[in-house]
Motif scaffolding. Structure first.
Motif, PDB file in Angstrom:
ATOM      1  N   ASN A  28       1.670   9.209  -6.228  1.00 39.86           N
ATOM      2  CA  ASN A  28       2.048  10.602  -5.959  1.00 39.86           C
ATOM      3  C   ASN A  28       3.254  11.035  -6.769  1.00 39.86           C
ATOM      4  O   ASN A  28       3.431  12.235  -7.038  1.00 39.86           O
ATOM      5  CB  ASN A  28       2.336  10.794  -4.469  1.00 39.86           C
ATOM      6  CG  ASN A  28       1.084  10.623  -3.623  1.00 39.86           C
ATOM      7  OD1 ASN A  28      -0.013  10.962  -4.070  1.00 39.86           O
ATOM      8  ND2 ASN A  28       1.249  10.100  -2.424  1.00 39.86           N
ATOM      9  N   SER A  29       4.116  10.094  -7.162  1.00 38.12           N
ATOM     10  CA  SER A  29       5.314  10.471  -7.916  1.00 38.12           C
ATOM     11  C   SER A  29       4.979  10.974  -9.307  1.00 38.12           C
ATOM     12  O   SER A  29       5.781  11.672  -9.931  1.00 38.12           O
ATOM     13  CB  SER A  29       6.265   9.274  -8.017  1.00 38.12           C
ATOM     14  OG  SER A  29       5.663   8.227  -8.772  1.00 38.12           O
ATOM     15  N   SER A  30       3.782  10.634  -9.823  1.00 41.75           N
ATOM     16  CA  SER A  30       3.403  11.114 -11.153  1.00 41.75           C
ATOM     17  C   SER A  30       3.150  12.614 -11.170  1.00 41.75           C
ATOM     18  O   SER A  30       3.103  13.232 -12.236  1.00 41.75           O
ATOM     19  CB  SER A  30       2.146  10.367 -11.631  1.00 41.75           C
ATOM     20  OG  SER A  30       1.068  10.617 -10.746  1.00 41.75           O
ATOM     21  N   LYS A  31       2.989  13.207  -9.998  1.00 43.85           N
ATOM     22  CA  LYS A  31       2.749  14.651  -9.919  1.00 43.85           C
ATOM     23  C   LYS A  31       4.055  15.445  -9.999  1.00 43.85           C
ATOM     24  O   LYS A  31       4.022  16.664 -10.142  1.00 43.85           O
ATOM     25  CB  LYS A  31       2.022  14.984  -8.612  1.00 43.85           C
ATOM     26  CG  LYS A  31       0.691  14.252  -8.461  1.00 43.85           C
ATOM     27  CD  LYS A  31       0.056  14.554  -7.113  1.00 43.85           C
ATOM     28  CE  LYS A  31      -1.243  13.773  -6.926  1.00 43.85           C
ATOM     29  NZ  LYS A  31      -1.865  14.041  -5.598  1.00 43.85           N
ATOM     30  N   TYR A  32       5.167  14.744  -9.834  1.00 45.18           N
ATOM     31  CA  TYR A  32       6.438  15.470  -9.851  1.00 45.18           C
ATOM     32  C   TYR A  32       6.780  15.876 -11.289  1.00 45.18           C
ATOM     33  O   TYR A  32       6.478  15.155 -12.242  1.00 45.18           O
ATOM     34  CB  TYR A  32       7.559  14.596  -9.284  1.00 45.18           C
ATOM     35  CG  TYR A  32       7.324  14.201  -7.830  1.00 45.18           C
ATOM     36  CD1 TYR A  32       6.561  14.994  -6.981  1.00 45.18           C
ATOM     37  CD2 TYR A  32       7.872  13.033  -7.328  1.00 45.18           C
ATOM     38  CE1 TYR A  32       6.338  14.631  -5.659  1.00 45.18           C
ATOM     39  CE2 TYR A  32       7.655  12.655  -6.004  1.00 45.18           C
ATOM     40  CZ  TYR A  32       6.880  13.467  -5.183  1.00 45.18           C
ATOM     41  OH  TYR A  32       6.654  13.106  -3.884  1.00 45.18           O
ATOM     42  N   ALA A  78      13.843   7.030 -10.257  1.00 42.67           N
ATOM     43  CA  ALA A  78      13.671   6.843  -8.813  1.00 42.67           C
ATOM     44  C   ALA A  78      12.631   5.772  -8.523  1.00 42.67           C
ATOM     45  O   ALA A  78      12.796   4.951  -7.610  1.00 42.67           O
ATOM     46  CB  ALA A  78      13.272   8.165  -8.156  1.00 42.67           C
ATOM     47  N   VAL A  79      11.563   5.741  -9.314  1.00 41.45           N
ATOM     48  CA  VAL A  79      10.529   4.716  -9.124  1.00 41.45           C
ATOM     49  C   VAL A  79      11.107   3.324  -9.401  1.00 41.45           C
ATOM     50  O   VAL A  79      10.816   2.362  -8.693  1.00 41.45           O
ATOM     51  CB  VAL A  79       9.320   5.001 -10.038  1.00 41.45           C
ATOM     52  CG1 VAL A  79       8.311   3.862  -9.956  1.00 41.45           C
ATOM     53  CG2 VAL A  79       8.657   6.309  -9.657  1.00 41.45           C
ATOM     54  N   ILE A  92       0.834  -1.204   0.000  1.00 42.75           N
ATOM     55  CA  ILE A  92       0.000   0.000   0.000  1.00 42.75           C
ATOM     56  C   ILE A  92       0.871   1.257   0.000  1.00 42.75           C
ATOM     57  O   ILE A  92       0.606   2.226  -0.736  1.00 42.75           O
ATOM     58  CB  ILE A  92      -0.940  -0.022   1.212  1.00 42.75           C
ATOM     59  CG1 ILE A  92      -1.957  -1.166   1.062  1.00 42.75           C
ATOM     60  CG2 ILE A  92      -1.671   1.311   1.361  1.00 42.75           C
ATOM     61  CD1 ILE A  92      -2.837  -1.362   2.283  1.00 42.75           C
ATOM     62  N   LEU A  93       1.920   1.249   0.816  1.00 39.02           N
ATOM     63  CA  LEU A  93       2.809   2.413   0.876  1.00 39.02           C
ATOM     64  C   LEU A  93       3.509   2.638  -0.459  1.00 39.02           C
ATOM     65  O   LEU A  93       3.641   3.780  -0.926  1.00 39.02           O
ATOM     66  CB  LEU A  93       3.834   2.216   1.995  1.00 39.02           C
ATOM     67  CG  LEU A  93       3.282   2.227   3.423  1.00 39.02           C
ATOM     68  CD1 LEU A  93       4.393   1.899   4.421  1.00 39.02           C
ATOM     69  CD2 LEU A  93       2.639   3.566   3.746  1.00 39.02           C
ATOM     70  N   PHE A  94       3.961   1.540  -1.076  1.00 37.08           N
ATOM     71  CA  PHE A  94       4.660   1.704  -2.358  1.00 37.08           C
ATOM     72  C   PHE A  94       3.697   2.197  -3.436  1.00 37.08           C
ATOM     73  O   PHE A  94       4.053   3.038  -4.256  1.00 37.08           O
ATOM     74  CB  PHE A  94       5.270   0.365  -2.771  1.00 37.08           C
ATOM     75  CG  PHE A  94       5.979   0.423  -4.095  1.00 37.08           C
ATOM     76  CD1 PHE A  94       7.227   1.020  -4.214  1.00 37.08           C
ATOM     77  CD2 PHE A  94       5.390  -0.111  -5.231  1.00 37.08           C
ATOM     78  CE1 PHE A  94       7.877   1.078  -5.431  1.00 37.08           C
ATOM     79  CE2 PHE A  94       6.035  -0.052  -6.456  1.00 37.08           C
ATOM     80  CZ  PHE A  94       7.282   0.535  -6.561  1.00 37.08           C
TER      81      PHE A  94
END
Length: 261
Positions: free
Chosen positions: A76-80, A88-89, A68-70
């Motif tokens: 959320n990383s898609s917003k960067y 990084a992913v 779940i955390l990953f």
């Protein structure tokens, strides 16, 4: 969930809350069940269901929580706006796989120690003294031989480890010495039973003592130089053991125990 029957039941309280909770908890239940079956079927030994379930609850819950955390991080990383955020992913994916394998091994360790509580010890290296090894080793041979000579099934190695008050880790080392000396062999479909390596009338107490006194590293010191006085005492000690116990057979000890009992 989109069927009319489920929706009609969900509109009635408290069934709607229960169904909502079940949908959130179902992934945990499925992962816990998968881990439990994994811990039962994969090890090359008999695992109690309760111990496997304890390991499955810990391992499965940690596995699902890390997933779940990953997932939340990837979303959320898609917003960067960073150009190289995709790298990084990828690196975190490898870290996630590594952590999940650690969780899998952690659950298996918990299942093992839950089933074998006597293996939990503060000592990293626990070696029984020579006197304890001889006493416990002789008693182990007598108990295994007595079961072997009777109509009962062979004794389980787990039962032998819990027979004495010493930690099971130390008892296992004594059993390993007897197996290495050819006095015991592993038997059973699951290789979890112990039987004498020879007929009980062909195993002497002197052989058992020699196997218990030996060690896998003693061959390095086979030609060690000793003073003549010490060498004579050592030779005399071995001769006395052979002379006193070479004619005392394991079967004699079984008969003596039966008479005393």
């Amino acid at each position: 969930m989109n069927s009319s029957l489920v929706q009609s039941i969900a509109s009635i309280e408290p069934f709607g809350t229960v169904i909502l909770m079940m949908t959130k908890l179902m992934p945990f239940f499925m992962i816990i069940l998968t881990f439990t079956m994994f811990y039962i079927l994969m090890p090359n030994t008999r695992v109690n269901f309760k111990s496997a379930l304890v390991g499955g609850v810990v391992g499965g819950s940690a596995w699902q929580a890390s997933s779940i955390l990953f997932t939340a991080f990837v979303v959320n990383s898609s917003k960067y706006d960073a150009i190289y955020s995709g790298f990084a992913v990828g690196i975190l994916l490898l870290i996630w796989l590594y952590v999940n394998w650690l969780i899998l091994l952690l659950g298996s360790s918990i299942a093992f120690y839950h089933q074998h509580e006597s293996h939990i010890t503060k000592e990293q290296e626990l070696d029984p003294s020579p006197e304890v090894s001889e006493k416990v080793g002789l008693d182990i041979m007598v108990n295994i031989a007595r079961r072997f000579e009777s109509t009962e099934s062979p004794v389980l190695q787990v039962d032998i480890e819990h027979l004495h008050t010493i930690p099971a880790v130390a008892s296992r080392k004594i059993i390993d010495k007897l197996i290495a000396g050819g006095l015991l062999i592993v038997a059973g479909e699951k290789a979890d039973m112990l039987v004498p390596g020879h007929s009980t009338d062909q195993i002497s107490v002197a052989q058992i003592l020699r196997a218990l006194r030996g060690h896998e590293s003693m061959w390095k010191y086979k030609h060690i130089k000793l003073s003549p006085e010490v060498s004579d005492i050592a030779d005399k000690l071995h001769q006395d053991i052979n002379k006193s116990f070479d004619n005392v057979l394991l079967r004699d000890l079984i008969k003596a125990k039966q008479i005393n009992s």
